[in-house]
Design a protein around this motif. Structure first.
Motif, mmCIF file in Angstrom:
data_model
loop_
_atom_site.group_PDB
_atom_site.id
_atom_site.type_symbol
_atom_site.label_atom_id
_atom_site.label_comp_id
_atom_site.label_asym_id
_atom_site.label_seq_id
_atom_site.Cartn_x
_atom_site.Cartn_y
_atom_site.Cartn_z
ATOM 1 N N GLY A 21 0.813 -1.204 0.000
ATOM 2 C CA GLY A 21 0.000 0.000 0.000
ATOM 3 C C GLY A 21 0.852 1.260 0.000
ATOM 4 O O GLY A 21 2.059 1.242 -0.229
ATOM 5 N N PHE A 22 0.168 2.332 0.271
ATOM 6 C CA PHE A 22 0.803 3.644 0.297
ATOM 7 C C PHE A 22 1.889 3.705 1.371
ATOM 8 O O PHE A 22 2.973 4.227 1.135
ATOM 9 C CB PHE A 22 -0.266 4.716 0.554
ATOM 10 N N VAL A 23 1.602 3.155 2.525
ATOM 11 C CA VAL A 23 2.561 3.170 3.639
ATOM 12 C C VAL A 23 3.818 2.400 3.265
ATOM 13 O O VAL A 23 4.939 2.831 3.550
ATOM 14 C CB VAL A 23 1.922 2.599 4.921
ATOM 15 N N GLY A 24 3.656 1.271 2.591
ATOM 16 C CA GLY A 24 4.807 0.484 2.169
ATOM 17 C C GLY A 24 5.678 1.240 1.186
ATOM 18 O O GLY A 24 6.912 1.194 1.263
ATOM 19 N N LYS A 25 5.041 1.956 0.274
ATOM 20 C CA LYS A 25 5.796 2.749 -0.698
ATOM 21 C C LYS A 25 6.561 3.878 -0.007
ATOM 22 O O LYS A 25 7.712 4.159 -0.339
ATOM 23 C CB LYS A 25 4.858 3.332 -1.752
ATOM 24 N N VAL A 26 5.911 4.511 0.950
ATOM 25 C CA VAL A 26 6.559 5.610 1.680
ATOM 26 C C VAL A 26 7.744 5.080 2.481
ATOM 27 O O VAL A 26 8.822 5.697 2.500
ATOM 28 C CB VAL A 26 5.538 6.333 2.594
ATOM 29 N N GLU A 27 7.554 3.952 3.132
ATOM 30 C CA GLU A 27 8.656 3.367 3.909
ATOM 31 C C GLU A 27 9.817 2.970 3.008
ATOM 32 O O GLU A 27 10.982 3.196 3.349
ATOM 33 C CB GLU A 27 8.164 2.146 4.683
ATOM 34 N N ALA A 28 9.511 2.407 1.853
ATOM 35 C CA ALA A 28 10.569 2.019 0.919
ATOM 36 C C ALA A 28 11.329 3.249 0.419
ATOM 37 O O ALA A 28 12.567 3.245 0.329
ATOM 38 C CB ALA A 28 9.972 1.254 -0.253
#
Length: 104
Positions: A21-28
């Protein structure tokens, strides 16, 4: 082999896997930036110096502008009061005075 793994992880980050999701993309993205900052600290330090300098210059100019505006407002208020006092004085002096004259 290592490039294939990196390509697969990039593929997952870019959205081919709908579970990320969006959170995963931001963390990456955060981890990528963190790795880059650790690899090239002088580049990031120069960014901080340059943009920090711009920020300080902007804050200085903003504060100077606000001081100038405050000073102009004060001068306008003084001018307004002087104009009102002058207008009042001219009204008083232009009124005919009713001086009691002795009867003849």
């Amino acid at each position: 082999m290592a490039t294939e793994q990196k390509a697969e992880s990039t593929e997952q980050i870019n959205g081919s896997n709908p579970t990320v999701g969006f959170v995963g993309k931001v963390e990456a993205k955060y981890h990528d930036l963190k790795d880059h900052a650790e690899t090239y600290p002088y580049v990031w330090a120069s960014y901080m110096v340059v943009y920090g300098g711009f920020g300080l210059w902007f804050a200085y100019r903003w504060r100077k502008l606000r001081r100038t505006e405050d000073r102009v407002r004060g001068l306008q208020e003084r001018l307004r009061k002087l104009a009102q006092a002058e207008e009042l004085a001219s009204k008083i002096s232009s009124k005919p005075t009713n001086v009691d004259k002795p009867p003849q």
